[in-house]
Scaffold this motif. Structure first.
Motif, short mmCIF file in Angstrom:
data_model
loop_
_atom_site.label_atom_id
_atom_site.label_comp_id
_atom_site.label_asym_id
_atom_site.label_seq_id
_atom_site.Cartn_x
_atom_site.Cartn_y
_atom_site.Cartn_z
N SER A 1 0.94 -1.39 -0.28
CA SER A 1 -0.34 0.16 0.06
C SER A 1 1.21 1.77 -0.32
O SER A 1 1.84 1.11 0.46
N GLY A 2 0.34 2.45 -0.29
CA GLY A 2 1.11 3.82 -0.55
C GLY A 2 1.57 3.62 -0.90
O GLY A 2 2.81 5.15 -1.47
N GLN A 3 1.37 2.97 -2.68
CA GLN A 3 2.58 2.95 -3.76
C GLN A 3 1.53 3.71 -4.58
O GLN A 3 2.66 4.33 -5.80
N ALA A 4 1.18 3.14 -4.95
CA ALA A 4 0.09 2.75 -6.40
C ALA A 4 -0.94 4.03 -6.29
O ALA A 4 -1.24 4.93 -5.07
N PRO A 5 -0.63 5.17 -7.68
CA PRO A 5 -1.54 5.77 -7.62
C PRO A 5 -2.89 5.40 -7.89
O PRO A 5 -3.16 5.13 -8.35
N LEU A 6 -4.05 6.50 -6.97
CA LEU A 6 -4.97 5.72 -7.08
C LEU A 6 -6.39 7.00 -7.18
O LEU A 6 -6.05 7.93 -7.41
N ALA A 7 -7.34 7.01 -7.63
CA ALA A 7 -8.32 7.23 -8.03
C ALA A 7 -9.73 7.04 -8.01
O ALA A 7 -9.80 5.33 -7.63
N VAL A 8 -10.77 7.52 -7.80
CA VAL A 8 -12.03 7.28 -7.33
C VAL A 8 -12.81 7.95 -8.42
O VAL A 8 -12.21 8.69 -9.41
N GLY A 9 -14.16 7.26 -8.16
CA GLY A 9 -15.28 7.26 -9.36
C GLY A 9 -16.20 6.87 -9.17
O GLY A 9 -16.46 6.69 -7.51
N VAL A 10 -17.38 6.75 -9.76
CA VAL A 10 -18.81 6.46 -9.29
C VAL A 10 -19.20 5.83 -11.36
O VAL A 10 -18.83 5.92 -12.09
N ASP A 11 -20.43 4.57 -10.69
CA ASP A 11 -21.19 4.38 -11.95
C ASP A 11 -19.97 3.55 -12.73
O ASP A 11 -20.68 3.50 -13.72
N ASP A 12 -18.85 3.25 -12.38
CA ASP A 12 -18.37 2.64 -13.42
C ASP A 12 -17.27 3.35 -14.43
O ASP A 12 -16.63 2.93 -15.38
N THR A 13 -17.21 4.39 -14.52
CA THR A 13 -16.46 5.45 -15.12
C THR A 13 -15.02 5.34 -15.16
O THR A 13 -14.37 5.34 -15.85
N LEU A 14 -14.09 4.99 -13.87
CA LEU A 14 -13.32 4.34 -13.73
C LEU A 14 -12.23 2.96 -14.76
O LEU A 14 -11.47 3.51 -14.93
N ARG A 15 -13.23 2.33 -15.33
CA ARG A 15 -13.27 1.46 -16.04
C ARG A 15 -12.48 1.68 -17.31
O ARG A 15 -12.58 1.02 -18.79
N GLU A 16 -13.64 3.28 -18.07
CA GLU A 16 -13.25 3.90 -19.03
C GLU A 16 -11.50 5.05 -19.12
O GLU A 16 -11.20 4.81 -19.85
#
Length: 332
Positions: free
Chosen positions: A251-266
């Motif tokens: 943990s604490g190394q990978a860049p994380l992002a948040v989203g809603v309704d599966d928009t991160l899959r795009e």
């Protein structure tokens, strides 16, 4: 004049201290020893997370890879009275071996499909972190037609069964039982680890299992809707974390992002999120006001940033208050 002089009067041996003074000195000494003992106990308490007394947090699914990491992180903080629920004595022994600071009495064996086995584990908890899930198991025989299809350009699916019960029993009945038990225990917070692809009817995850598939994401989504309704009618906060594809990186190394309704899959390229980061999100959600009554997706993306201590609030600010919309592909 010639008579010998009388000997001087004999002096009594003086006592070193009057009795009352000695009693006072003894009382002070006893008081001092007691004070030292109390201070020593307090010091030991602060140095040993396993003996820390704080909010009681129960982690279910603690025998799994992600659940174990949640337990490890909670214990490491030294701030909580950590409890863990596993499915077997074998799983209990394995967890205790991997998290040695966790007391044996804090690990319970139970079946989320049987509410009467949950009572002791749930007693007195302040928060529940639910990491239970049905677990897919590859059917080895399906490898042969799959590889054959690869050779001849034909699309043949791998086939999966389940390690234990199916999603309807684990992810619907089992989670509902946990949420009900948490309400009875007067819990204040429920954190749930779910999965992305909930808005997609054709999710590959739903196809896992017999026939057209056992619909694992649909059952998880149905349980989440149940939780939201339960929390609205009671004094419980929820945080639902839809994790993307998982990895075993630290943990604490990978860049994380948040989203809603599966928009991160795009977002391309698609990267796996470390289980340890998902665990960190769960732990931080306990005390993060911005995470209260939220449902969101979390994954790894190049445009994100590593999640450090206390960083969940800033991470969630990027959503602008948005939550996942359960009217999209609603569960039956």
């Amino acid at each position: 004049s010639g008579r010998p002089s009388a000997p001087p009067p004999r002096r009594a041996w003086p006592m070193a201290l009057p009795c009352r003074a000695m009693a006072a000195r003894a009382g002070s000494l006893a008081h001092g020893l007691l004070l030292v003992a109390v201070l020593a106990a307090l010091c030991w308490e602060s140095l040993s997370p396993a003996f820390a007394v704080g909010k009681r947090i129960l982690v279910t699914g603690a025998g799994g890879r992600t659940g174990r990491l949640v337990v490890e992180k909670l214990v490491a903080t030294g701030r909580y009275d950590v409890r863990a629920l596993v499915t077997s004595e074998k799983s209990k022994a394995s967890l205790l071996k991997k998290v040695p600071m966790l007391p044996e009495k804090s690990v319970f064996v139970g079946n989320v499909q049987q509410p009467d086995t949950l009572t002791k584990a749930f007693a007195g908890l302040v928060a529940l972190i639910c990491v239970t899930s049905a677990v897919p198991k590859l059917k080895i025989w399906s490898l042969f037609p799959f590889l054959f299809g690869k050779l001849f350009g034909k699309k043949i699916k791998l086939r999966f069964g389940w390690k234990g019960s199916k999603p309807e029993q684990v992810d619907w009945d089992g989670q509902r039982n946990q949420f009900d038990a948490a309400k009875v225990a007067k819990a204040k917070k429920i954190v749930v680890v779910g999965t992305m692809t909930g808005t997609q009817k054709d999710s590959f995850l739903n196809s896992i299992g017999e026939g057209a598939g056992d619909q694992i994401v649909m059952w998880k989504r149905k349980a989440e809707v149940y939780l939201i309704d339960l929390c609205k009618s009671s004094n419980i906060e929820y945080t639902i974390v839809h994790a993307g594809g998982l990895s075993d990186a630290p943990s604490g190394q990978a860049p994380l992002a948040v989203g809603v309704d599966d928009t991160l899959r795009e977002v391309k390229p698609v990267r796996r999120i470390p289980r340890a980061d998902v665990a960190e999100v769960c732990v931080q959600a306990l005390d993060c006001e911005v995470a209260a009554n939220r449902s969101f997706d979390v994954g790894s993306a190049d445009a994100g940033a590593p999640l450090l201590a206390g960083g969940l609030e800033k991470l969630l600010e990027g959503l602008g208050g948005a939550n996942c919309d359960y009217s999209i592909n609603p569960p039956p």
